[in-house]
Design a protein around this motif. Structure first.
Motif, mmCIF file in Angstrom:
data_model
loop_
_atom_site.group_PDB
_atom_site.id
_atom_site.type_symbol
_atom_site.label_atom_id
_atom_site.label_comp_id
_atom_site.label_asym_id
_atom_site.label_seq_id
_atom_site.Cartn_x
_atom_site.Cartn_y
_atom_site.Cartn_z
ATOM 1 N N ARG A 64 -3.650 1.969 -10.137
ATOM 2 C CA ARG A 64 -2.579 2.588 -10.935
ATOM 3 C C ARG A 64 -1.741 1.619 -11.757
ATOM 4 N N GLY A 86 -5.958 -3.812 -7.808
ATOM 5 C CA GLY A 86 -5.669 -2.415 -7.550
ATOM 6 C C GLY A 86 -4.262 -2.228 -7.015
ATOM 7 N N ALA A 132 -0.626 0.424 -6.558
ATOM 8 C CA ALA A 132 0.353 1.046 -7.433
ATOM 9 C C ALA A 132 1.580 0.163 -7.666
ATOM 10 N N ILE A 161 -1.410 -13.439 -5.144
ATOM 11 C CA ILE A 161 -0.827 -12.219 -5.718
ATOM 12 C C ILE A 161 0.666 -12.278 -5.493
ATOM 13 N N LYS A 199 3.679 -9.745 -5.250
ATOM 14 C CA LYS A 199 4.044 -8.321 -5.219
ATOM 15 C C LYS A 199 5.551 -8.228 -5.415
ATOM 16 N N ARG A 232 -5.018 -15.222 -2.073
ATOM 17 C CA ARG A 232 -6.203 -14.359 -2.232
ATOM 18 C C ARG A 232 -7.288 -14.737 -1.223
ATOM 19 N N PHE A 233 -7.708 -13.753 -0.425
ATOM 20 C CA PHE A 233 -8.746 -14.039 0.572
ATOM 21 C C PHE A 233 -10.156 -13.928 -0.002
ATOM 22 N N ASP A 234 -10.285 -13.476 -1.262
ATOM 23 C CA ASP A 234 -11.624 -13.387 -1.862
ATOM 24 C C ASP A 234 -11.913 -14.609 -2.735
ATOM 25 N N ASP A 248 0.171 4.144 5.310
ATOM 26 C CA ASP A 248 -0.501 4.209 4.001
ATOM 27 C C ASP A 248 -1.830 3.446 4.113
ATOM 28 N N ARG A 256 -8.754 2.225 0.350
ATOM 29 C CA ARG A 256 -8.680 1.052 -0.534
ATOM 30 C C ARG A 256 -7.773 -0.002 0.084
ATOM 31 N N ASN A 257 -7.139 0.357 1.204
ATOM 32 C CA ASN A 257 -6.317 -0.617 1.911
ATOM 33 C C ASN A 257 -7.053 -1.230 3.102
ATOM 34 N N ASP A 287 -1.655 -5.038 2.716
ATOM 35 C CA ASP A 287 -0.844 -3.873 2.334
ATOM 36 C C ASP A 287 -0.351 -3.113 3.583
HETATM 37 N N1 LIG Z 1 -4.513 -11.230 -0.089
HETATM 38 C C1 LIG Z 1 -5.379 -10.583 -0.849
HETATM 39 N N2 LIG Z 1 -6.502 -11.193 -1.282
HETATM 40 C C2 LIG Z 1 -7.394 -10.547 -2.079
HETATM 41 N N3 LIG Z 1 -7.229 -9.283 -2.510
HETATM 42 C C3 LIG Z 1 -6.138 -8.615 -2.105
HETATM 43 C C4 LIG Z 1 -5.172 -9.220 -1.257
HETATM 44 N N4 LIG Z 1 -4.178 -8.304 -1.037
HETATM 45 C C5 LIG Z 1 -4.515 -7.205 -1.733
HETATM 46 N N5 LIG Z 1 -5.696 -7.380 -2.375
HETATM 47 C C6 LIG Z 1 -6.392 -6.450 -3.276
HETATM 48 O O1 LIG Z 1 -5.437 -5.982 -4.203
HETATM 49 C C7 LIG Z 1 -5.331 -4.571 -4.140
HETATM 50 C C8 LIG Z 1 -3.865 -4.188 -4.304
HETATM 51 O O2 LIG Z 1 -3.075 -4.805 -3.311
HETATM 52 P P1 LIG Z 1 -2.127 -3.924 -2.372
HETATM 53 O O3 LIG Z 1 -2.944 -2.912 -1.685
HETATM 54 O O4 LIG Z 1 -1.376 -4.893 -1.519
HETATM 55 O O5 LIG Z 1 -1.204 -3.272 -3.484
HETATM 56 P P2 LIG Z 1 -0.290 -1.973 -3.496
HETATM 57 O O6 LIG Z 1 0.133 -1.787 -4.898
HETATM 58 O O7 LIG Z 1 0.784 -2.105 -2.471
HETATM 59 O O8 LIG Z 1 -1.297 -0.853 -3.075
HETATM 60 P P3 LIG Z 1 -1.036 0.722 -2.772
HETATM 61 O O9 LIG Z 1 -1.198 1.432 -4.060
HETATM 62 O O10 LIG Z 1 -2.133 0.979 -1.772
HETATM 63 O O11 LIG Z 1 0.338 0.809 -2.172
HETATM 64 C C9 LIG Z 1 -5.914 -4.201 -2.776
HETATM 65 O O12 LIG Z 1 -6.447 -2.901 -2.787
HETATM 66 C C10 LIG Z 1 -6.978 -5.251 -2.562
HETATM 67 O O13 LIG Z 1 -8.162 -4.879 -3.236
#
Ligand SMILES: Nc1ncnc2c1ncn2[C@@H]1O[C@H](COP(=O)(O)OP(=O)(O)OP(=O)(O)O)[C@@H](O)[C@H]1O
Ligand SMILES: [Mg+2]
Length: 446
Positions: A76, A170, A172, A187, A189, A235-237, A298, A302-303, A320
């Motif tokens: 989103r 990904g 929101a 990342i 947030k 980032r873990f990827d 939540d 995707r989480n 998340d």
């Molecule tokens: N530490 C991380 N390393 C790699 N990828 C991550 C990590 N944390 C989150 N992600 C990726 O980033 C995306 C978005 O992160 P996250 O879920 O924390 O955001 P969000 O905006 O809070 O999500 P939601 O809409 O579920 O509330 C995740 O779905 C995942 O694919």
């Protein structure tokens, strides 16, 4: 209108051509045909990038984008940025969102090129450093405050966030990619002006508690920008400059956004796809226990995610994670059919055998999780959350330990395993052939 993308996969830091994606668009609707390249299929380390695209089929058709592509496309927040910058009235398709993502910070190991170009889409973004957080947070606030009409400030904010690859991930919540003090991709947030509590400080608190309770979680730190909390997650990827394949639980289960999902679906996907199913099943059960203890609800698919390692898929760290202060709010992913906090503990013990645990072991883990999360006030304080805000969460976080107990949640009647009349399960009854998934979602009929 049709289009095509060449798809590469990062394998141990080397880009390998994995196949070609052909997209057919009718208005906003997209169909994808993906064909693995013969060179990739001939590799000994080739793996299916998505269970819906098996190697032996060579080619697969999908309505919309395959799950593996969707996992590397924005959700989103990123979509909103792309939409704001979209020129003219032409409609945006899933492919436009996919190619709108910064290649440098794109999730997982897939990378995309246009057929006539060696450059990856969308290349050339400069990932900012932590010192730029103030500017990025300001831009994100401007966007959050913006009304329906695009004004100059808003468009400036959109450009600023797009220029630093802000669409990458990904989710929101407002976020941006940043390079942390150790030079690692991370990342950031951000808080949202509409937040009713310090959501980012609570996410840090939840991850700290999850780690204390034994879960694997990303390295992280909380920083203050203009007095507001910003959470930085490594980032873990990524492994230096190498990228690790990533698939969400949505992709590995084959389920779709908005549909119902149960942790037993996740157990079935682990049985089918994990390279270390026993550890991952136990890991997911442990995760459910922690999520239940701190009312992290939540927990959509995707989480949860999986990382690819040379042998196959394995559960990624938990991310998340955030407590919800309303005890009456239901969990998004049910636990053996249970979605309300009152029924979770019983449900956890009922499904434990499907995750390789006996009910006795489950009771033990629950006690450990409750003990590890009981100190939540101290952890919240260490993350700068004031006492008056901590009180908002009294109803959903464990009560302090009482004499003679390890401390248990206000909603967790002590349940003795002996009092449960569990059915025969894979743990107790080895009749289930190896690899046979447990029952699919829904409260199973004992
Ligand atoms: N530490 C991380 N390393 C790699 N990828 C991550 C990590 N944390 C989150 N992600 C990726 O980033 C995306 C978005 O992160 P996250 O879920 O924390 O955001 P969000 O905006 O809070 O999500 P939601 O809409 O579920 O509330 C995740 O779905 C995942 O694919
Ligand atoms: Mg999320």
């Amino acid at each position: 209108m049709d289009s095509q993308l060449e798809v590469d996969l990062d394998v141990g830091g080397q880009a390998v051509h994995v196949g070609t994606a052909h997209f057919t668009r009718r208005g906003r609707a997209v169909t994808t045909t993906f064909t693995y390249s013969p060179g990739y299929l001939a590799r000994r380390d080739a793996y299916a990038i998505d269970p819906a695209l098996p190697l032996d089929a060579g080619r697969g058709h999908t309505t919309g984008l395959p799950g593996a592509f969707a996992d590397s496309a924005p959700d989103r927040w990123g979509r909103r940025l792309i939409e704001k910058a979209w020129p003219g009235p032409a409609s945006i398709s899933e492919v436009d969102y996919l190619v709108g993502v910064s290649d440098h910070s794109r999730q997982g190991a897939l990378r995309y090129r246009r057929p006539d170009s060696p450059a990856y889409v969308a290349d050339g973004h400069e990932i900012p450093r932590l010192v730029d957080l103030g500017r990025l947070l300001h831009a994100s606030d401007q966007l959050a405050a913006a009304g329906r009409h695009h004004d100059t400030d808003e468009m400036h904010a959109v450009r600023e966030l797009l220029d630093v690859g802000g669409t990458t991930l990904g989710g929101a919540r407002p976020k941006a990619s940043v390079i942390d003090a150790d030079g690692c991709l991370s990342i950031a947030k951000f808080p949202h002006p509409g937040d009713e509590w310090d959501v980012m400080a609570w996410e840090k608190t939840a991850l700290d508690l999850a780690e204390r309770a034994g879960l694997q979680v990303p390295s992280r730190h909380l920083t203050k920008v203009d007095g507001r909390s910003v959470l930085i997650l490594r980032r873990f990827d990524r492994d230096g400059t190498a990228r690790r394949g990533y698939a969400s639980a949505m992709t590995l289960t084959g389920l779709t956004d908005g549909g119902s999902a149960d942790y037993l679906d996740l157990a079935a996907a682990i049985a089918d796809h994990s390279t270390r199913p026993d550890a991952d099943l136990a890991g997911v059960w442990h995760r459910m226990a922690v999520f239940s203890a701190i009312h992290n609800i939540d927990d959509h698919f995707r989480n949860h995610g999986f990382l690819h390692s040379p042998g196959g898929w394995e559960l990624a760290p938990a991310f998340d994670v955030n407590p919800n202060p309303d005890p009456n709010k239901s969990r998004v992913t049910s636990i053996g059919g249970a979605t309300s906090s009152g029924e979770e503990r019983d449900a956890l013990l009922e499904v434990a055998p499907y995750f390789g645990l006996t009910a006795d072991q489950g009771v033990e883990v629950l006690a450990e999780v409750t003990a590890a999360t009981a100190s939540w006030r101290a952890v919240a304080s260490s993350n700068g959350i004031p006492e008056h805000e901590q009180r908002l969460f009294n109803d959903v976080l464990p009560s302090p330990p009482t004499r003679g107990s390890a401390g248990h949640s206000r909603r967790s009647p002590t349940l003795q395993a002996a009092s449960l009349h569990l059915p025969k399960t894979p743990v107790e009854n080895e009749t289930r052939p190896p690899g046979t998934p447990p029952p699919a979602s829904g409260r199973f009929g004992f």
